[in-house]
Design a protein around this motif. Sequence first.
Motif, mmCIF file in Angstrom:
data_model
loop_
_atom_site.group_PDB
_atom_site.id
_atom_site.type_symbol
_atom_site.label_atom_id
_atom_site.label_comp_id
_atom_site.label_asym_id
_atom_site.label_seq_id
_atom_site.Cartn_x
_atom_site.Cartn_y
_atom_site.Cartn_z
ATOM 1 N N ALA A 201 0.873 -1.345 0.053
ATOM 2 C CA ALA A 201 -0.012 -0.139 0.088
ATOM 3 C C ALA A 201 0.833 1.260 -0.091
ATOM 4 C CB ALA A 201 -0.944 0.058 1.292
ATOM 5 N N ARG A 202 1.882 1.222 0.771
ATOM 6 C CA ARG A 202 2.716 2.349 0.928
ATOM 7 C C ARG A 202 3.387 2.880 -0.509
ATOM 8 N NH1 ARG A 202 5.112 5.896 4.622
ATOM 9 N NH2 ARG A 202 4.284 4.531 6.334
ATOM 10 N N SER A 203 3.746 1.751 -1.175
ATOM 11 C CA SER A 203 4.405 1.870 -2.562
ATOM 12 C C SER A 203 3.457 2.524 -3.362
ATOM 13 C CB SER A 203 4.940 0.599 -3.285
ATOM 14 O OG SER A 203 5.893 0.077 -2.289
ATOM 15 N N ARG A 204 2.101 1.937 -3.291
ATOM 16 C CA ARG A 204 1.227 2.557 -4.262
ATOM 17 C C ARG A 204 0.624 4.170 -3.873
ATOM 18 N NH1 ARG A 204 -1.269 -2.351 -2.971
ATOM 19 N NH2 ARG A 204 -2.956 -1.325 -1.739
ATOM 20 N N VAL A 205 0.700 4.557 -2.377
ATOM 21 C CA VAL A 205 0.764 5.996 -2.152
ATOM 22 C C VAL A 205 1.869 6.494 -2.648
ATOM 23 C CG1 VAL A 205 0.484 7.232 -0.079
ATOM 24 C CG2 VAL A 205 -0.586 5.371 -0.119
ATOM 25 N N ARG A 206 3.054 6.140 -2.518
ATOM 26 C CA ARG A 206 4.134 6.904 -3.143
ATOM 27 C C ARG A 206 4.318 6.921 -4.617
ATOM 28 N NH1 ARG A 206 9.637 4.577 -0.521
ATOM 29 N NH2 ARG A 206 8.366 5.375 1.374
ATOM 30 N N ALA A 207 3.880 6.032 -5.331
ATOM 31 C CA ALA A 207 3.872 6.190 -6.738
ATOM 32 C C ALA A 207 2.764 6.698 -7.469
ATOM 33 C CB ALA A 207 4.204 4.690 -7.406
ATOM 34 N N ASP A 208 1.473 6.653 -6.898
ATOM 35 C CA ASP A 208 0.427 7.097 -7.586
ATOM 36 C C ASP A 208 -0.366 8.251 -6.634
ATOM 37 O OD1 ASP A 208 0.930 5.064 -9.325
ATOM 38 O OD2 ASP A 208 -0.120 3.708 -8.273
ATOM 39 N N LEU A 209 -0.684 7.896 -5.476
ATOM 40 C CA LEU A 209 -1.496 8.892 -4.737
ATOM 41 C C LEU A 209 -0.785 10.211 -4.668
ATOM 42 C CD1 LEU A 209 -4.251 9.578 -3.485
ATOM 43 C CD2 LEU A 209 -3.617 8.412 -1.459
ATOM 44 N N LEU A 210 0.114 9.965 -3.885
ATOM 45 C CA LEU A 210 0.850 11.404 -3.537
ATOM 46 C C LEU A 210 1.317 12.354 -4.562
ATOM 47 C CD1 LEU A 210 1.463 13.179 -1.132
ATOM 48 C CD2 LEU A 210 3.858 12.036 -1.075
ATOM 49 N N PRO A 211 1.926 11.808 -5.592
ATOM 50 C CA PRO A 211 2.221 12.401 -7.095
ATOM 51 C C PRO A 211 1.043 12.955 -7.761
ATOM 52 C CG PRO A 211 3.393 10.592 -7.171
ATOM 53 C CD PRO A 211 2.511 10.278 -5.851
ATOM 54 N N ALA A 212 -0.402 12.427 -7.497
ATOM 55 C CA ALA A 212 -1.607 12.809 -8.246
ATOM 56 C C ALA A 212 -1.954 13.802 -7.238
ATOM 57 C CB ALA A 212 -2.653 11.898 -8.009
ATOM 58 N N LEU A 213 -1.833 13.994 -5.848
ATOM 59 C CA LEU A 213 -2.356 14.990 -5.054
ATOM 60 C C LEU A 213 -1.387 16.279 -5.348
ATOM 61 C CD1 LEU A 213 -2.814 13.361 -1.745
ATOM 62 C CD2 LEU A 213 -4.790 14.427 -3.176
ATOM 63 N N VAL A 214 -0.146 16.240 -5.601
ATOM 64 C CA VAL A 214 0.795 17.091 -5.772
ATOM 65 C C VAL A 214 0.487 17.956 -7.115
ATOM 66 C CG1 VAL A 214 3.074 17.616 -6.474
ATOM 67 C CG2 VAL A 214 2.797 16.306 -4.612
ATOM 68 N N ARG A 215 0.233 17.141 -8.210
ATOM 69 C CA ARG A 215 -0.531 17.657 -9.566
ATOM 70 C C ARG A 215 -1.705 18.311 -9.380
ATOM 71 N NH1 ARG A 215 1.424 12.544 -11.202
ATOM 72 N NH2 ARG A 215 -0.921 11.730 -11.231
ATOM 73 N N ALA A 216 -2.436 17.728 -8.687
ATOM 74 C CA ALA A 216 -3.852 18.517 -8.264
ATOM 75 C C ALA A 216 -3.923 19.701 -7.452
ATOM 76 C CB ALA A 216 -4.866 17.489 -7.877
ATOM 77 N N LEU A 217 -3.068 19.857 -6.261
ATOM 78 C CA LEU A 217 -2.963 20.676 -5.347
ATOM 79 C C LEU A 217 -1.891 21.300 -5.083
ATOM 80 C CD1 LEU A 217 -4.857 18.418 -2.658
ATOM 81 C CD2 LEU A 217 -5.928 20.193 -4.437
#
Length: 330
Positions: A201-217
């Motif tokens: 799960a942490r790898s998915r947050v690192r690779a996908d979720l957090l970058p998506a939040l950075v792009r959006a916010l």
Amino acid sequence: MAALAPPVAAIRVVVRRALNGLPPGGPVLVACSGGADSLALAAATAFVAPRLGRSAGLVTVDHGLQAGSAQRAEAVAVWAREVGFAPVEVARVEVAGRPGGPEAAAREARYQALTEAARQHGAAALLTGHTRDDQAETVLLALARGAGPRGLAGMPARRDLAGVPLLRPLLEISREQTRAACAALGLDTWQDPHNTDPSYARSRVRADLLPALVRALGPGVVDNLARTARLVAADNAALDGLAVAALAAARCADGGLSVAALAGLVPAVRGRVLHTWARELGALPAALSYGHVNALDALVTEWHGQGPVDLPGGIRVLRRAGRLAPVDPT
């Protein structure tokens, strides 16, 4: 004389701040995997500690989960000796057969080995390389699990690990800064394949979720998540202090808790009192959930003659004669 690279300087500042708060005596031990975060921490500690009159050692853990892990650990140990760390230890651990998933089992084995090394060498503290990015990921994972304030507080900068102070000096430092510091110092870093394995799960947050939040916010989202952890941690500390006093005031002579005293508490404090008391009774901490504490709270706030509450570890609690008390198993 070449100017010191800003990331190197920033990391040395936070390491110096962390070490300055320690009592004299005993080495500090750096946990180092060879990745950029822990290697940047180790390099800074090797520079700062002697200038503070303190010795520094290094421990690298070989989980044995990947081909070449033993060679990687030995390479870290060789580098550590070259730059002046003493003692230097390679701790080999067995992950298989431990409870929980592979990530939790590896973490348990790692911290057990680090704690044992710290005790063996009389360490004043154990340092790990968790960064601001790790903190942001931890907050997101806690939010997804509905972990509540304790989870949202993330990783503390300092905590007790089985009697050993565990310090995380880099929680104010970004992962980008640790990579830049290693590049500036000419350090070869190791990329843990588990960090990009989507089964974690942490790898998915690192690779996908957090970058998506950075792009959006925007890029400030990482720092904002880490700041949220600091703010929630401060609130938790205040509430925990109130809960200690409230628990003492609610105790009955037989070890139970007064329902009237509990009912007069605000929910945030009462929940902490009940959680602490359940652990005192022997409820297994890892299995003690929000649902268990909520059921205890219902004995106080939603009483309609219900039966005992079952807690992890075979503990049962009931309400009788105006108090909460464990059921005698006999």
